[in-house]
Scaffold this motif. Structure first.
Motif, PDB file in Angstrom:
ATOM      1  N   ALA A  91       7.969  41.358  30.750  1.00  0.00           N
ATOM      2  CA  ALA A  91       6.902  41.991  31.528  1.00  0.00           C
ATOM      3  C   ALA A  91       6.275  43.074  30.656  1.00  0.00           C
ATOM      4  O   ALA A  91       6.441  43.082  29.437  1.00  0.00           O
ATOM      5  N   LEU A  92       5.540  43.994  31.265  1.00  0.00           N
ATOM      6  CA  LEU A  92       4.931  45.105  30.550  1.00  0.00           C
ATOM      7  C   LEU A  92       5.389  46.416  31.158  1.00  0.00           C
ATOM      8  O   LEU A  92       5.509  46.530  32.386  1.00  0.00           O
ATOM      9  N   ASP A  93       5.633  47.413  30.289  1.00  0.00           N
ATOM     10  CA  ASP A  93       6.007  48.720  30.805  1.00  0.00           C
ATOM     11  C   ASP A  93       4.749  49.519  31.122  1.00  0.00           C
ATOM     12  O   ASP A  93       3.622  49.013  31.053  1.00  0.00           O
ATOM     13  N   ILE A  94       4.909  50.781  31.462  1.00  0.00           N
ATOM     14  CA  ILE A  94       3.789  51.601  31.917  1.00  0.00           C
ATOM     15  C   ILE A  94       2.753  51.815  30.815  1.00  0.00           C
ATOM     16  O   ILE A  94       1.579  52.059  31.073  1.00  0.00           O
ATOM     17  N   ARG A  95       3.181  51.662  29.542  1.00  0.00           N
ATOM     18  CA  ARG A  95       2.254  51.810  28.410  1.00  0.00           C
ATOM     19  C   ARG A  95       1.791  50.455  27.871  1.00  0.00           C
ATOM     20  O   ARG A  95       1.280  50.368  26.770  1.00  0.00           O
ATOM     21  N   LEU A  96       2.001  49.413  28.662  1.00  0.00           N
ATOM     22  CA  LEU A  96       1.592  48.051  28.306  1.00  0.00           C
ATOM     23  C   LEU A  96       2.317  47.546  27.065  1.00  0.00           C
ATOM     24  O   LEU A  96       1.762  46.769  26.268  1.00  0.00           O
ATOM     25  N   ARG A  97       3.573  47.954  26.897  1.00  0.00           N
ATOM     26  CA  ARG A  97       4.415  47.412  25.840  1.00  0.00           C
ATOM     27  C   ARG A  97       5.335  46.344  26.433  1.00  0.00           C
ATOM     28  O   ARG A  97       5.766  46.466  27.586  1.00  0.00           O
ATOM     29  N   PRO A  98       5.634  45.292  25.679  1.00  0.00           N
ATOM     30  CA  PRO A  98       6.538  44.265  26.202  1.00  0.00           C
ATOM     31  C   PRO A  98       7.905  44.862  26.524  1.00  0.00           C
ATOM     32  O   PRO A  98       8.436  45.697  25.782  1.00  0.00           O
ATOM     33  N   GLU A  99       8.476  44.441  27.650  1.00  0.00           N
ATOM     34  CA  GLU A  99       9.819  44.858  27.995  1.00  0.00           C
ATOM     35  C   GLU A  99      10.539  43.703  28.681  1.00  0.00           C
ATOM     36  O   GLU A  99       9.927  42.864  29.340  1.00  0.00           O
ATOM     37  N   GLY A 100      11.846  43.662  28.493  1.00  0.00           N
ATOM     38  CA  GLY A 100      12.642  42.607  29.110  1.00  0.00           C
ATOM     39  C   GLY A 100      13.891  42.334  28.295  1.00  0.00           C
ATOM     40  O   GLY A 100      14.221  43.049  27.334  1.00  0.00           O
ATOM     41  N   LYS A 101      14.582  41.274  28.676  1.00  0.00           N
ATOM     42  CA  LYS A 101      15.816  40.892  28.011  1.00  0.00           C
ATOM     43  C   LYS A 101      15.793  39.390  27.774  1.00  0.00           C
ATOM     44  O   LYS A 101      15.480  38.614  28.680  1.00  0.00           O
ATOM     45  N   LEU A 160      13.985  44.293  24.723  1.00  0.00           N
ATOM     46  CA  LEU A 160      12.678  44.904  24.522  1.00  0.00           C
ATOM     47  C   LEU A 160      12.586  46.039  25.539  1.00  0.00           C
ATOM     48  O   LEU A 160      12.370  45.811  26.732  1.00  0.00           O
ATOM     49  N   GLN A 161      12.760  47.254  25.045  1.00  0.00           N
ATOM     50  CA  GLN A 161      12.860  48.396  25.961  1.00  0.00           C
ATOM     51  C   GLN A 161      12.395  49.656  25.261  1.00  0.00           C
ATOM     52  O   GLN A 161      12.681  49.869  24.072  1.00  0.00           O
ATOM     53  N   ASP A 162      11.642  50.486  25.999  1.00  0.00           N
ATOM     54  CA  ASP A 162      11.165  51.773  25.488  1.00  0.00           C
ATOM     55  C   ASP A 162      10.412  51.628  24.164  1.00  0.00           C
ATOM     56  O   ASP A 162      10.493  52.494  23.282  1.00  0.00           O
ATOM     57  N   GLY A 163       9.683  50.515  24.012  1.00  0.00           N
ATOM     58  CA  GLY A 163       8.875  50.336  22.816  1.00  0.00           C
ATOM     59  C   GLY A 163       9.626  49.884  21.589  1.00  0.00           C
ATOM     60  O   GLY A 163       9.100  49.989  20.473  1.00  0.00           O
ATOM     61  N   TRP A 164      10.850  49.340  21.774  1.00  0.00           N
ATOM     62  CA  TRP A 164      11.626  48.862  20.628  1.00  0.00           C
ATOM     63  C   TRP A 164      12.199  47.482  20.911  1.00  0.00           C
ATOM     64  O   TRP A 164      12.563  47.169  22.053  1.00  0.00           O
ATOM     65  N   LEU A 165      12.263  46.671  19.848  1.00  0.00           N
ATOM     66  CA  LEU A 165      12.983  45.403  19.896  1.00  0.00           C
ATOM     67  C   LEU A 165      14.347  45.628  19.264  1.00  0.00           C
ATOM     68  O   LEU A 165      14.448  46.069  18.113  1.00  0.00           O
ATOM     69  N   SER A 166      15.403  45.335  20.031  1.00  0.00           N
ATOM     70  CA  SER A 166      16.761  45.589  19.568  1.00  0.00           C
ATOM     71  C   SER A 166      17.594  44.322  19.654  1.00  0.00           C
ATOM     72  O   SER A 166      17.438  43.524  20.587  1.00  0.00           O
ATOM     73  N   LEU A 167      18.454  44.143  18.694  1.00  0.00           N
ATOM     74  CA  LEU A 167      19.437  43.069  18.700  1.00  0.00           C
ATOM     75  C   LEU A 167      20.754  43.697  19.122  1.00  0.00           C
ATOM     76  O   LEU A 167      21.437  44.332  18.315  1.00  0.00           O
ATOM     77  N   LEU A 181      15.583  47.002  15.870  1.00  0.00           N
ATOM     78  CA  LEU A 181      15.014  46.244  14.764  1.00  0.00           C
ATOM     79  C   LEU A 181      13.614  46.729  14.385  1.00  0.00           C
ATOM     80  O   LEU A 181      13.342  47.019  13.224  1.00  0.00           O
ATOM     81  N   LEU A 182      12.703  46.815  15.355  1.00  0.00           N
ATOM     82  CA  LEU A 182      11.332  47.202  15.018  1.00  0.00           C
ATOM     83  C   LEU A 182      10.628  47.717  16.271  1.00  0.00           C
ATOM     84  O   LEU A 182      10.974  47.347  17.397  1.00  0.00           O
ATOM     85  N   PRO A 183       9.595  48.572  16.082  1.00  0.00           N
ATOM     86  CA  PRO A 183       8.867  49.112  17.219  1.00  0.00           C
ATOM     87  C   PRO A 183       7.914  48.078  17.810  1.00  0.00           C
ATOM     88  O   PRO A 183       7.450  47.164  17.127  1.00  0.00           O
ATOM     89  N   LEU A 184       7.615  48.227  19.108  1.00  0.00           N
ATOM     90  CA  LEU A 184       6.712  47.336  19.828  1.00  0.00           C
ATOM     91  C   LEU A 184       5.490  48.126  20.280  1.00  0.00           C
ATOM     92  O   LEU A 184       5.610  48.965  21.179  1.00  0.00           O
ATOM     93  N   PRO A 185       4.332  47.910  19.680  1.00  0.00           N
ATOM     94  CA  PRO A 185       3.148  48.656  20.090  1.00  0.00           C
ATOM     95  C   PRO A 185       2.591  48.139  21.408  1.00  0.00           C
ATOM     96  O   PRO A 185       2.899  47.014  21.830  1.00  0.00           O
ATOM     97  N   PRO A 186       1.747  48.917  22.100  1.00  0.00           N
ATOM     98  CA  PRO A 186       1.078  48.423  23.315  1.00  0.00           C
ATOM     99  C   PRO A 186       0.186  47.229  22.981  1.00  0.00           C
ATOM    100  O   PRO A 186      -0.337  47.114  21.868  1.00  0.00           O
ATOM    101  N   LEU A 187      -0.002  46.347  23.960  1.00  0.00           N
ATOM    102  CA  LEU A 187      -0.876  45.193  23.745  1.00  0.00           C
ATOM    103  C   LEU A 187      -2.317  45.609  23.546  1.00  0.00           C
ATOM    104  O   LEU A 187      -3.077  44.959  22.820  1.00  0.00           O
ATOM    105  N   VAL A 188      -2.734  46.672  24.218  1.00  0.00           N
ATOM    106  CA  VAL A 188      -4.074  47.244  24.004  1.00  0.00           C
ATOM    107  C   VAL A 188      -3.917  48.749  23.881  1.00  0.00           C
ATOM    108  O   VAL A 188      -3.013  49.346  24.467  1.00  0.00           O
ATOM    109  N   GLN A 189      -4.788  49.350  23.099  1.00  0.00           N
ATOM    110  CA  GLN A 189      -4.742  50.794  22.890  1.00  0.00           C
ATOM    111  C   GLN A 189      -5.553  51.510  23.976  1.00  0.00           C
ATOM    112  O   GLN A 189      -6.566  51.010  24.409  1.00  0.00           O
TER     113      GLN A 189
END
Length: 357
Positions: free
Chosen positions: A274-284, A337-344, A349-357
């Motif tokens: 889904a998308l978080d409040i800042r339009l960044r991908p989030e989920g498991k 995918l949580q709080d703007g980060w992709l984690s293993l 692993l790497l930051p997740l930017p918003p889909l739109v600025q």
């Protein structure tokens, strides 16, 4: 006294020449009627295509897109309906634009809203954020098929391309040997389904870029695949507003299968995003990773790990996973995918930017 009835005379058959003339003229009239019907049907089909495309344009304009083009020419009678559009250009509310020299759409007269588009010419995407250079897209063969309703709603679309080149000024080109992606079909909310459903698939083969050669795995990504369903209505509004509404109404993406094949590494994942409040991908995502030991070996060969570090990582991998039936090391670990980060698992692993600025 009996009365003898007069003899009745049978009608004389028409002369052979007269019958032939009647059949000839009847054939001419029938052929003319069929031709007139074919012409009327072709123009009806052409009008259906034009109406559907016009309504699609109106819907995009209602969302804030600016669409301009040159002359529209209809041809192809009687076997196809062909629409040729000169210099089409679309400018989004966010400022980016797409344009090409000509678009040609073809459809069978009996199905004028199921179209095939030739996209082999060069495409230009400009006006990108942060004054990034324009993107030029070229392909040796690129076609798209699309099915719309008479009201301009997109039901299904498919893009197929071979030898696709994505170029940016001052950057190396991204090359994709084969690309096959689909959108749809659209299934409206009804009955037990409370959200609209829209299928998405992507299959890319041999993705190469010079920057990939700088990574431990080197070489091209041999396969990138995605199959999922998008749930929730996307309102006819600007992209950032539409995404907010889609998220707030419970919209999400269900990944049925996402896979990556790159060198010794194989990653398969599935789950819900889904998308978080800042339009960044989030989920498991539940993921299965094969060949992580091969990645460690490549990192050691490239000098990113010394022998001690490599040995320690191999021990950790051995504790996390096991060899599968194919004799390859396999790990089952969640991708977060949580709080703007992709984690293993616990490793960011790497930051997740918003889909739109």
């Amino acid at each position: 006294m009996s009365v003898i009835p007069p003899e009745t005379s049978s009608p004389l058959p028409p002369p052979p020449g007269s019958l032939a003339k009647r059949m000839f003229f009847a054939g001419i009239i029938l052929c003319g009627f069929i031709l007139l019907l074919a012409v009327a049907y072709w123009f009806w089909a052409a009008k259906q295509m034009e109406t559907g495309l016009s309504h699609w344009v109106e819907k995009q304009q209602a969302r804030g897109f600016e669409i301009t083009h040159g002359t529209l020419a209809l041809s192809g009678f009687p076997f196809v309906v062909k629409a040729s559009l000169a210099t089409p250009k679309i400018r989004s509310p966010e400022g980016w634009s797409w344009q090409t020299e000509r678009l040609v759409a073809e459809a069978a007269p009996w199905s004028p809203l199921s179209m095939t588009l030739d996209l082999s010419q060069e495409h230009l995407i400009n006006g990108l954020p942060y004054q990034e250079p324009a993107i030029r897209i070229q392909s040796n063969r690129a076609t798209a098929t699309a099915r719309i309703t008479l009201k301009g709603e997109l039901l299904h679309a498919r893009l197929q391309a071979d030898d696709l080149f994505i170029l940016r000024e001052g950057h190396h080109s991204l090359e994709i040997a084969s690309l096959d992606s689909t959108l749809g079909p659209l299934r409206p909310a009804s009955g037990g389904a409370t959200l609209q459903e829209f299928d998405i698939t992507l299959n890319a083969q041999d993705v190469s870029h010079p920057e990939l050669e700088k990574t431990p795995l080197k070489g091209p990504i041999s396969q990138l695949q995605l199959q999922g369903t998008l749930y929730g209505d996307l309102p006819k509004a600007k992209l950032d507003k539409a995404l907010h509404i889609w998220r707030d109404s419970g919209g999400f993406l269900s990944l049925h299968d996402a896979s990556l094949r790159w060198g010794p590494l194989l990653v398969d994942a599935r789950g819900k995003l889904a998308l978080d409040i800042r339009l960044r991908p989030e989920g498991k995502l539940d993921s299965r990773i094969e060949g992580a030991d091969g990645v460690v070996e490549q990192m050691e060969k490239s000098g990113l790990l010394n022998k001690g570090q490599s040995f320690g990582m191999r021990l950790s991998l051995a504790a996390l996973g096991k060899n599968n039936s194919r004799g390859r090391h396999e790990i089952n670990v969640p991708l977060l995918l949580q709080d703007g980060w992709l984690s293993l698992g616990p490793i960011a692993l790497l930051p997740l930017p918003p889909l739109v600025q």
